[in-house]
Enzyme design. Sequence first.
Site, short mmCIF file in Angstrom:
data_model
loop_
_atom_site.label_atom_id
_atom_site.label_comp_id
_atom_site.label_asym_id
_atom_site.label_seq_id
_atom_site.Cartn_x
_atom_site.Cartn_y
_atom_site.Cartn_z
N THR A 152 25.40 26.77 -2.38
CA THR A 152 25.21 27.47 -1.11
C THR A 152 26.55 27.92 -0.53
O THR A 152 26.68 29.04 -0.04
CB THR A 152 24.46 26.56 -0.13
OG1 THR A 152 23.23 26.19 -0.73
CG2 THR A 152 24.19 27.26 1.17
N SER A 200 21.51 20.17 2.15
CA SER A 200 20.82 20.56 0.93
C SER A 200 19.78 21.64 1.21
O SER A 200 19.00 21.55 2.15
CB SER A 200 20.14 19.33 0.33
OG SER A 200 19.49 19.68 -0.86
N GLY A 425 19.27 22.98 -6.39
CA GLY A 425 19.78 22.53 -7.69
C GLY A 425 18.95 21.40 -8.26
O GLY A 425 18.15 20.75 -7.56
N1 LIG Z 1 34.22 25.51 -2.02
C1 LIG Z 1 34.05 24.46 -1.24
N2 LIG Z 1 35.04 24.07 -0.44
C2 LIG Z 1 34.89 23.00 0.37
N3 LIG Z 1 33.77 22.27 0.42
C3 LIG Z 1 32.74 22.61 -0.35
C4 LIG Z 1 32.82 23.74 -1.23
N4 LIG Z 1 31.64 23.84 -1.88
C5 LIG Z 1 30.87 22.83 -1.42
N5 LIG Z 1 31.52 22.10 -0.52
C6 LIG Z 1 31.01 20.91 0.18
O1 LIG Z 1 29.93 20.43 -0.53
C7 LIG Z 1 28.76 20.42 0.27
C8 LIG Z 1 27.56 20.79 -0.55
O2 LIG Z 1 27.67 22.15 -0.94
P1 LIG Z 1 26.40 23.08 -1.05
O3 LIG Z 1 26.90 24.42 -1.33
O4 LIG Z 1 25.52 22.88 0.09
O5 LIG Z 1 25.72 22.50 -2.34
P2 LIG Z 1 24.44 23.03 -3.09
O6 LIG Z 1 23.99 24.26 -2.39
O7 LIG Z 1 24.89 23.30 -4.47
O8 LIG Z 1 23.47 21.95 -3.03
C9 LIG Z 1 29.03 21.40 1.38
O9 LIG Z 1 28.33 21.05 2.52
C10 LIG Z 1 30.52 21.25 1.56
O10 LIG Z 1 30.81 20.17 2.40
MG LIG Z 2 22.27 24.62 -1.47
#
Ligand SMILES: Nc1ncnc2c1ncn2[C@@H]1O[C@H](COP(=O)(O)OP(=O)(O)O)[C@@H](O)[C@H]1O
Ligand SMILES: [Mg+2]
Length: 1063
Positions: A152, A200, A425
């Site tokens: 995300t 999430s 995911g």
């Molecule tokens: N590029 C990034 N830089 C800093 N923190 C990140 C980054 N990508 C993810 N995070 C951290 O990880 C957490 C989960 O990421 P998210 O994108 O919501 O995961 P997914 O969508 O894959 O489940 C975010 O809330 C953030 O705190």
């Molecule tokens: Mg996500």
Amino acid sequence: MMELRIQLIPTGEIILPPGKNGENYCHCCKVVASDGVRAMMESALTARDRVGVQDFVLLENFTSEAAFIENLRKRFKENLIYTYIGSVLVSVNPYKDLEIYTKNHMERYRGVNFYEVSPHIYAVADNSYRSMRTERKDQCILISGESGAGKTEASKKILQYYAFTCPASEQVQTIKDRLLQSNPVLEAFGNAKTLRNDNSSRFGKYMDIQFDFKGAPVGGHIINYLLEKSRVVHQNHGERNFHIFYQLIEGGEEDLLRALGLERNPQQYQYLVKGNCPKVSSINDRSDWKMVRKALTVIGFNEDEVEELLNIIASVLHLGNVQYGGEEGNVCITSDTQIKYLARLLGVNGAVLTEALTHKKIIAKGEELMSPLNLEQASSARDALSKAVYGRTFTWLVNKINASLTYTDDSHKNYSVIGLLDIYGFEVFQHNSFEQFCINYCNEKLQQLFIELTLKSEQEEYEAEGITWEPEKFKGIISILDEECLRPGDASDLTFLEKLEDTVGGHAHFVTHKLADAKTRKVMGRDEFRLLHYAGEVNYNVNGFLDKNNDLLFRNLKEVMCMSENKILNQCFDREELSDKKRPETAATQFKASLAKLMEILMSKEPSYIRCIKPNDSKQAGRFDEVLIRHQVKYLGLMENLRVRRAGFAYRRRYEVFLQRYKSLCPDTWPNWQGKLADGVATLVKHLGYKPEEYKLGRSKIFIRFPKTLFATEEALETRKHSLATKLQAGWRGYSQKSKYQKLRTSAIAIQAWWRGILARRRAQRRRQAADTIRRFIKGFIYRHRERCPENEYFLDYVRYSFLMKLHRNLPKNVLDKSWPTPPAALAEASEHLRKLCMQNMVWSYCKKISPEWKHQMEQKMIASELFKDKKDNYPQSVPKLFVSTRLNGEDINPKVVQALGSEKMKYAVPVTKYDRKGYKARPRQLLLTANSAVIIEETKLKQRIDYGALKGISVSSLSDGLFVLHVSSDDNKQKGDVVLQSDHVIETLTKIAICSDKINSININQGSITFTVGQGKEGIIDFTPGSELLVAKAKNGHLSVVSLLNLPHSQSDGFSKLKAEM
Ligand SMILES: Nc1ncnc2c1ncn2[C@@H]1O[C@H](COP(=O)(O)OP(=O)(O)O)[C@@H](O)[C@H]1O
Ligand SMILES: [Mg+2]
């Protein structure tokens, strides 16, 4: 000079901040610092070298998983979270904010070639954008990875990148804002804290960003997939409901909460207490609330819509608190206040709602019957209503956002899109239910797509590696699930499990408690089945599968909702749904269908991949859990991905890119290759000495087998850059000098042209004047005889002027020069005056110059002239000879003679020849002239003294002889008669005698002969005849015959002219 600024960024790589206008300076040039330390503006490849490799493809030991993970680890330690496998971006969640998403970074990646810069999500975004623009082909960016891996976040970064870098007009700005703001809204309603991820995504999201032909984002469209509705009514321990509930309770204003009948305490609400986790440290519900409220406004919600939306959210909370009581068969609602609130918030009749929550309408034999629900049924009906209300509202929300993102400009229907897929995911919990089943099914599908698109060509090899994928097995499970749901009779979750065992039980990737070996049984419940997914084993608990798949809402509850006065609910619950007798499709089947559609969408686009990796399970920054990561590397198929890339060739690049980068290394391709790209690349690699086994030329790309080949080429380029820089400098200098010269040249030409113009104008003017003058002149000439008038005045003046000027130039040089220009008639008189004046002037100035001696000489010459000019033949010969004061000096005259003369002063003396009166004998004598007389001397004696008074006359011939006769008065007895003398200087002598004796008028010039007295009355005759020889002799007739030389009058005229010149 261009200023080079170096900026160290936290990724550890060196980049140059972009120039003022966003242009990027070459980041590959070397800078030598003053202290000699060499700061390298490293090329992409050498930078990769420093912290592992930027592209796994360049790993020497590419088959080693350990090397792969080591490279990830090394880079992760340096905060280099991005690494490529060819064009696939591998991203490791840093779990901390990195300073790599600034505007500077966005600028840095804008329009720059993928391989030229260090790996970044912006590079992928930019690459897709450029491909879309240049190839006009729709793109999609597939972001995959397990829950919490950063999908995300990645999709948000991409959206931000487009919002910042794409061109924008005012109208587009609104769309950009809405695109950006759709995220917080959808996250508030669709995201929740889970054990895996504090934020999430509990729904799948595919978003199309639409770009017009100018590349500006002009619209968007979102498709949402299966929201995890069960979360509304139940959360596992340590998890939360959707963010919006907590945001409303924490952030909502007092008035608002009061109006909604809510308390500022999540613990009050049954739907929020199940997970026992109302607060999360990483989440600030209050500030998120503000953000969401603002976002709603930006998207275009009006106050009424917001109110109605919040009414629904609040009503869900109230529904959760609806308590049932009473006995079995007579269930009633114990909390009246809830119903009151619900009736108001949902806009329905309270009594009807109460009834619907406690009864079920059944139609038996055409009659409608209300059958009371038992407690369990009643609460599940309530929960079903909550889920339905929330789920449908969520869909309405997505539609509402879509409406606000709709590309309204009809004039250009044709746009390109970039699709962003951010879907839940792969996830495994302690208890996994229907939702996990769907989510993991979705991930399996996506993995299948990934493999099909990236590894297709080497699929066999991929399968040989043992990584198989089989989403097909899901289909089997789903159809059995549907069967069980539709089957009349006593179908339950457990019968479903049994059916599964019967049908797919033989599959290697399917296990149940019953089918498992003893070891597996220990970790499996009897109500579970286990699937071996690509990403690992998951045990699914069948409890609730049927209900969730049925997703049933009792008809009377639907009817109530259809009557709602809440406009949103009104749209969500359609009356037609009631009349539709057909059973709605099950949740799993709907999901399956929507996924199939998604796959179609994705397949129709050019994909880019972002593979997100989660470094640890505790959401900690800096923790690199090798076991966890190895697992992900394995199931994401990254090694296979790498192997496939490397199996053929480690390094591939489009011809134009390869040629562009390395063309300077071969004289034939530098500076530009004119022919076909493929030929250019072939020439280049031949020149570089690539061996045939090291590379292959494809249709549009070159494939290089070994990284070392590429490194060598890269090194050569590094070396070459220096000489190129020199050459460029020289070129530039040449160019700048040339343009300077050109400037000078054009200036010179301009000046010349200007000056020539002036000259030409002057010439023209002069011609015109000349023509005027000539015309005037001719006219003047024609009218020259008229009275002075305008027509002739110029001419006349000119004639006068030119005469005077001519005169001025040609004035006579001396008095003897008698030349004088002919004057025009008008000036005849003036000319004459001038001539006289001129002569007078010359005479006067000549006279002024004359000395007394010369004057004396001249006076004598004048007298001579008067006497002899044109009278005596030898006169002209005398003219040039100056008269002397005497021809005999003191010593020539005997002292006795001087003595005899006494005081008488001698004025002139000359030797003469005296001819006897009788025999004409010639005797040498001296003739002396004194003041009173002429004396003839014979040596010492004064032979004869002739007083001037006695001198009667002097005779001389007209010829050129020197004879002359002094006629003496016969009265004087002392005289012996006239004296015949001859002088070599006859003219001088006679002139002197005439002056001294004052007898100028007594000189006779005779022709032929002279008669003279000899004494006592006797006469003698001298005959003069011209001849060839001078001869003086007595002739037979007794006369003295003088033969004079024939005069040659001009033979000595040179001397004369000399004299003239002196005058
Ligand atoms: N590029 C990034 N830089 C800093 N923190 C990140 C980054 N990508 C993810 N995070 C951290 O990880 C957490 C989960 O990421 P998210 O994108 O919501 O995961 P997914 O969508 O894959 O489940 C975010 O809330 C953030 O705190
Ligand atoms: Mg996500």
